[in-house]
Design a protein around this motif. Structure first.
Motif, mmCIF file in Angstrom:
data_model
loop_
_atom_site.group_PDB
_atom_site.id
_atom_site.type_symbol
_atom_site.label_atom_id
_atom_site.label_comp_id
_atom_site.label_asym_id
_atom_site.label_seq_id
_atom_site.Cartn_x
_atom_site.Cartn_y
_atom_site.Cartn_z
ATOM 1 N N GLN A 277 -8.161 30.245 -7.212
ATOM 2 C CA GLN A 277 -6.746 30.494 -7.556
ATOM 3 C C GLN A 277 -5.766 31.258 -6.337
ATOM 4 N N LYS B 101 -3.584 27.580 -6.346
ATOM 5 C CA LYS B 101 -2.122 27.994 -7.754
ATOM 6 C C LYS B 101 -1.099 28.922 -7.442
ATOM 7 N N GLU B 102 -1.954 30.128 -6.350
ATOM 8 C CA GLU B 102 -0.711 30.634 -6.074
ATOM 9 C C GLU B 102 0.519 29.864 -5.139
ATOM 10 N N ARG C 36 2.245 26.336 -6.958
ATOM 11 C CA ARG C 36 2.790 26.501 -8.083
ATOM 12 C C ARG C 36 4.430 26.878 -7.355
ATOM 13 N N SER D 19 -0.051 13.432 -17.334
ATOM 14 C CA SER D 19 -0.003 14.909 -16.626
ATOM 15 C C SER D 19 0.447 14.407 -15.051
ATOM 16 N N SER E 54 0.472 20.892 -11.008
ATOM 17 C CA SER E 54 0.652 21.585 -12.127
ATOM 18 C C SER E 54 -0.646 21.954 -13.406
ATOM 19 N N GLU E 55 -0.282 20.591 -14.219
ATOM 20 C CA GLU E 55 -1.778 21.183 -15.139
ATOM 21 C C GLU E 55 -2.756 20.360 -15.174
ATOM 22 N N ASP F 232 -3.435 23.727 -13.719
ATOM 23 C CA ASP F 232 -3.944 24.720 -14.654
ATOM 24 C C ASP F 232 -4.803 24.692 -15.390
ATOM 25 N N ARG F 233 -5.517 23.634 -15.238
ATOM 26 C CA ARG F 233 -6.952 23.434 -16.421
ATOM 27 C C ARG F 233 -8.249 23.397 -15.218
ATOM 28 N N THR G 132 -10.843 24.974 -13.360
ATOM 29 C CA THR G 132 -11.290 26.698 -13.386
ATOM 30 C C THR G 132 -12.731 26.367 -12.354
#
Length: 830
Positions: free
Chosen positions: A462, A465-466, A469, A688, A691-692, A695-696, A698
Motif C-alpha cells: 500500500q 502504491k501511494e 503513483r 504492461s 503502475s499496472e 495495481d495487480r 496484493t
C-alpha cells in the motif's frame, strides 16, 4: 633392446627414401586404425537434441556427457511408478519408442563398468537418508541391470554425510577430485543419485611436441581475437570427410588401445557454429560418420581445457521431460510409504576436459611415437575457428562427451552459473560428473533461496502504491524504515488506562497488524541479526530519538524502545536549531557511512520538540558478480519520450526466476553474498507498465509469484543505475488512513512529559531520504526516515530478463521475509 630400436628406425628411414608409394601404404597400415561405422540400431535422438539444446544456449566453451545424463534418467525410470505418466515421459526420452533401447543402455553401462584397462570408468551410487526405506525391488533392479550401489547416510549429520560421499567420489576418480559435496548443501536431502564418468586416453598418433606453436584463432569470420596454442600433425592418415550438405569437415582422432575416438566437426569458413548446430541432426551425423574415408590430412588443432557447469532442468523440460520435476512426479518404486513423496529438484552436470599433444586426460602423460615425412600435399584440417567435438564409442554407438570450443585461449572456462541449489553444490569427477537430487516435496527446496514462509507485506505494498503513483521519475524508499518508526509511534499511543483504543492507536494498528508481542519479537530478532558482524556484507539499522531539553520521555516508553527496537534517546536543544541539526545530521552521516550527510536543516526544526530518526544502510556484493563489459551501451525504453542510451550489465546464470501471468511481469532474484539478502526485480511485460503491475499486486498475488519462482537458466540484462530520492510522506500515509498522528487529536501519552508537553505532541512531518547504487559488483543502499513531533499548537514544518524498460525492485532480508528497500526505475540515466 635399444640397438634393435635403432636399427628399426633406420629401416623405416630407408623405406622412406626408397619409395613414397610404399611409405604411404605402410603408413595407412600402421597409423590408420581400423574403423567400421556403427552398424547397430542407433538410439541417440535424445543425445543430439540435448547436445543442441545445451550448446546453442551456452555463450562460450561448453562440455556435457549425454550418456551420463541418460544413466541418471535410467535409474529414475526404474524407480517410476508402473504405467505412470512419469514412467511414460522417461521411456519416451530414453528409448525414442524403441522397445530395446533401455535394455541396450543398461547392457552398455554394465559393459563399461566391467571393462578394465580401457581408460573409461563409469560408476553409479544412490545415497539415501537413514529415515528412508528404499524398496528391495528397486535395489535389485539397479544392482542387477546397472551395477549401481546404494548406501545409507545420515543427512541430518551433514558434515559426516558430505565426508562419506566425497570419499566415494575420490575413490572413483583416482583421488584427483576431493571435497565435492559441501555439508551445507545437504539440508532437506532425502536421496542423492550420483553418476561419475571418467576417461583418460592417449591418441593413437600423438601430436608432435616440437610442432606445437601459437597461431591466431578466429572467433567470428576472420576477426582474430588473440593467439591459441595449436598442435600439428602433417604426416598421417586419418578418417575424414567434408560434407557439402552441412558445410563442415569431419575428422576422426582415435585413441590408443580403445574403441573410443574424438570426432571434430569444423564449420566451413562461411558457416557459423550456430548455423552448423541448426543443421545437425542425429541422422545427418550418422550419414557423415558412415562416409568417413582414409586420407592424408594435415591437422592443426588447438590445445584446450574446458571446465563447465550446466544445469539441465530447463533443457530437459524443453525436450518434454517436465513431470519428474513437479509435485506430480510418480517415483513410487524407490521408497516405501507415502509420507515423503519424491520429485527431482535439479539435474546438474559439471564437466572438465583437457586436450593436449598426448591425448585427452586429466593429468599430463608422456608417450613417444615414431613419425614420418609424407612427400605429397595433404588435405588440411585447421581448426582456427569455433568447432564442435564429441567423444564417441564406435563399438556401441554411444556419445560419451560432446562440446564446443569458442575460444581455446581461455584455459579455464566456467559457464557462469549460480549455485543451482544449496542441496546441489556438487563438483565433478575428472571428466564428467552428474548428479540429481530427490527431495521431499513438502520440504523447502532451497534453504538459501527465497524466503519460503508467507510474507506479510500488505502495508509495504500500500505504501509503495501511494509513493510510486504520482512519481514519473526514479524512486527508492525503505518501507521497513517507515514501518519501524510508525511502530514506535504506535507504542507511544498506549495510555495504560482502561480503554487504550484511541483513534490514533486504531489507525496505526495497520502497521503492526494489532499483534504487539509478535511485532516486538520480530523487530528484536531482526535488529539483532542485522547487528551481527558478517564479512560478506555491511548492514546497519539504527534508531534514535532526539528530544528537546525540556522534554522528559516516559521511562516505561524508553525501556520499550530500547529493549524491543534498539532505539536510543539523545537530548538536543531545539532553541539552537543549527546545533541541533548538526547533531542529528552527524549521527545520520555516521550511521550511513557518509552516504547521507543531511536529513534535516535548521529551518526544518522550527517548532520541533522530538525528532525520531531511523537509518538503514546496506552494502553487499552479488553472489555472482556481473562481468565488466566496457561500452555495453543499449537503448532503454522509457515510459514517456524517446529511448535513452544506458550502460548495461549482462550475464548468463542459474537464478530463481518466473513469469507471473497474474502480475503480467517477469520476476528475478539476484542474491547477495552472505546468504541473507537478495534483490528482486519485477519487469512488466512489454504491453504492461509498472503502475499496472502495482495495481495487480496484493499480498497474496506477490506471495504466489515469489513462491512459484524456480531455478532456471536466465540471460540477465539490467542497467547500472544510481538513485537519490527524498520525499515527505505525510500525504501517502494519510491516503492509507493514518491521519490522527498529524492532527491536534493525536494521542501519544507515553512519548513525552514536561511543562506543556504531556499528551500535547503530534507528528509534524514524516520525511525520508534514500539512495541506491547498482553496478557489476553489487549494491549500496541507504535510507534515513525522520518523524518530527511538535507541540500541537506549534508550526508545521522511495528467461531473457532484459530490463530495458521501466521496472520495480526490492531488497529483502530472506531470513525474515522483510522488504528493506524498494524502488522503481523510469530512466537509469537520470
Amino acid at each position: 633392446m635399444a640397438s634393435l630400436r635403432g636399427r628399426w628406425m633406420v629401416c623405416c628411414l630407408l623405406l622412406t627414401l626408397a619409395s613414397a608409394t610404399a611409405q604411404r601404404k605402410f603408413i595407412k597400415n600402421r597409423f590408420a586404425s581400423a574403423y567400421e561405422p556403427f552398424a547397430g540400431t542407433w538410439n541417440d535422438q535424445f543425445d543430439w537434441d540435448l547436445i543442441k539444446e545445451v550448446l546453442q544456449k551456452s555463450p562460450g566453451n561448453a562440455l556435457l556427457s549425454p550418456i551420463s545424463i541418460k544413466a541418471m534418467l535410467a535409474l529414475l525410470y526404474e524407480g517410476s511408478g508402473t504405467l505412470s505418466e512419469t514412467q511414460r515421459d522417461l521411456y519416451r526420452t530414453l528409448s525414442g519408442e524403441n522397445p530395446q533401447a533401455i535394455s541396450k543402455l543398461s547392457d552398455d553401462l554394465l559393459r563399461y563398468k566391467s571393462q578394465q584397462g580401457s581408460g573409461l570408468l563409469i560408476a553409479d551410487r544412490v545415497y539415501h537418508d537413514n529415515s528412508i526405506e528404499v524398496k528391495q525391488k528397486f535395489l535389485s533392479i539397479i544392482g542387477a541391470h546397472y551395477n549401481a550401489t546404494t548406501e545409507a547416510v545420515n543427512f541430518g549429520d551433514a558434515i559426516s554425510a558430505a565426508s562419506q560421499i566425497n570419499r566415494w567420489i575420490a575413490q572413483n576418480t583416482g583421488g584427483l577430485i576431493e571435497d565435492v559435496v559441501r555439508s551445507d548443501a545437504l539440508r532437506d536431502t532425502l536421496l542423492l543419485l550420483i553418476n561419475t564418468i571418467y576417461f583418460k586416453g592417449t591418441w593413437s598418433v600423438p601430436f608432435q611436441l616440437n610442432a606445437t606453436a601459437e597461431r591466431p584463432f578466429y572467433t567470428s569470420g576472420r576477426q582474430g581475437t588473440g593467439k591459441a596454442t595449436f598442435m600439428k600433425q602433417r604426416d598421417h592418415v586419418f578418417h575424414y570427410r567434408r560434407s557439402e550438405q552441412l558445410g563442415a569437415q569431419f575428422l576422426r582422432l582415435p585413441y590408443h588401445s580403445s574403441h573410443l575416438s574424438m570426432i571434430v566437426i569444423l564449420p566451413d569458413e562461411q558457416v557459423t557454429l550456430g548455423q552448423l548446430l541448426q543443421r545437425l541432426t542425429a541422422a545427418s551425423v550418422h550419414q557423415e560418420l558412415a562416409r568417413l574415408e582414409e586420407e592424408e590430412i594435415e591437422v592443426e588443432l588447438p590445445k584446450f581445457t574446458i571446465r563447465y557447469a550446466s544445469p539441465l532442468r530447463e533443457c530437459l523440460e524443453n525436450l518434454g521431460l517436465g513431470r519428474v520435476f513437479t509435485d506430480q512426479a510418480e517415483l513410487t518404486l524407490i521408497s516405501r510409504g507415502n509420507a515423503t513423496p519424491l520429485k527431482v529438484s535439479t539435474i546438474l552436470q559439471k564437466s572438465c576436459i583437457l586436450v593436449d599433444e598426448q591425448g585427452t586426460e586429466a593429468a599430463a602423460a608422456t608417450e613417444g611415437s615414431l613419425v614420418f615425412t609424407i612427400l605429397n600435399e595433404p588435405t588440411k584440417f585447421i581448426a582456427n575457428r569455433p568447432f564442435l567435438f564429441t567423444i564417441y564409442d564406435e563399438s556401441n554407438g554411444n556419445w560419451l562427451f560432446a562440446g564446443k570450443v569458442e575460444d581455446p585461449a581461455s584455459q579455464s572456462i566456467c559457464f557462469p552459473v549460480r549455485v543451482f541449489s544449496a542441496m546441489l553444490k556438487l563438483s565433478f569427477a575428472i571428466l564428467c560428473y552428474s548428479a540429481l537430487l530427490l527431495l521431499d516435496t513438502n520440504a523447502q527446496q532451497y534453504p538459501r533461496g527465497p524466503y519460503q514462509a508467507k510474507r506479510d507485506v500488505q502495508f509495504d505494498l500500500q505504501f509503495l502504491k501511494e509513493v510510486f503513483r504520482p512519481q514519473t521519475t526514479n524512486v527508492i524508499v525503505s518501507p521497513f524504515s517507515v514501518k519501524i518508526l510508525l511502530t514506535l509511534i504506535y507504542e507511544a499511543s498506549d495510555t495504560n488506562f482502561g480503554d487504550s483504543s484511541s483513534a490514533t492507536r486504531r489507525e496505526l494498528g495497520v502497521v503492526i497488524r494489532n499483534d504487539v508481542p509478535q511485532t516486538r519479537s520480530f523487530y528484536k530478532e531482526l535488529l539483532a541479526s542485522a547487528q551481527r558482524q558478517n564479512k560478506d556484507f555491511d548492514l546497519n539499522i539504527a534508531t534514535n530519538f532526539f528530544v528537546d531539553d525540556f522534554i522528559e520521555v516516559i521511562n516505561k516508553y524508553v525501556q520499550i524502545a530500547k529493549e524491543h527496537y534498539d532505539a536510543s534517546v539523545e537530548k538536543v536543544s531545539y532553541s539552537n536549531p543549527s546545533e541541533a541539526a548538526g547533531t542529528i545530521n552527524n549521527w545520520v552521516s555516521k550511521s550511513t557511512h557518509g552516504r547521507l550527510t543531511e536529513i534535516v536543516s535548521p529551518d526544518a526544526l522550527e517548532g520541533a520538540v522530538i525528532t525520531l530518526i531511523n537509518v538503514i544502510y546496506f552494502k553487499g556484493l552479488w553472489s555472482y558478480p556481473f562481468p565488466e563489459t566496457p561500452n555495453n551501451v543499449q537503448p532503454f525504453y522509457r515510459s514517456q519520450g524517446k529511448p535513452t542510451s544506458v550502460h548495461y550489465m549482462e550475464q548468463n546464470g542459474q537464478f530463481y526466476y518466473d513469469h507471473s501471468d497474474a502480475l503480467k511481469a517477469q520476476l528475478l532474484r539476484l542474491p547477495y553474498r552472505g546468504d541473507k539478502l537478495a534483490m528482486f526485480f519485477i519487469l512488466p511485460d512489454q504491453d504492461s507498465s509498472v503502475s499496472e503491475v502495482l495495481d495487480r499486486m496484493t499480498n497474496e498475488s506477490l506471495h504466489l509469484a515469489l513462491w512459484y519462482m524456480d531455478e532456471r537458466e536466465v540471460n540477465v540484462t539490467i542497467p547500472k543505475f544510481k538513485i537519490d530520492f527524498s520525499e515527505q510522506l505525510n500525504e501517502p500515509l494519510q491516503n492509507m488512513g493514518i491521519r490522527e498522528i498529524f492532527s491536534q487529536r493525536a494521542s501519544l501519552p507515553l512519548l513525552a512529559r514536561g511543562v506543556g508537553a504531556r499528551n500535547e505532541v503530534r507528528v509534524s512531518r514524516i520525511f525520508q531520504k534514500a539512495g541506491i547504487t547498482i553496478n557489476e559488483l553489487g549494491s549500496e543502499a541507504y535510507a534515513a526516515t525522520e518523524i518530527q513531533l511538535v507541540n500541537k499548537f506549534g508550526g508545521d514544518g522511495v528467461h531473457i530478463f532484459n530490463a530495458n524498460r521501466p521496472f520495480m525492485f526490492f531488497i529483502e532480508d530472506e531470513t525474515q521475509g522483510t522488504m528493506l528497500f524498494a524502488g522503481k526505475i523510469e530512466d537509469p540515466q537520470v
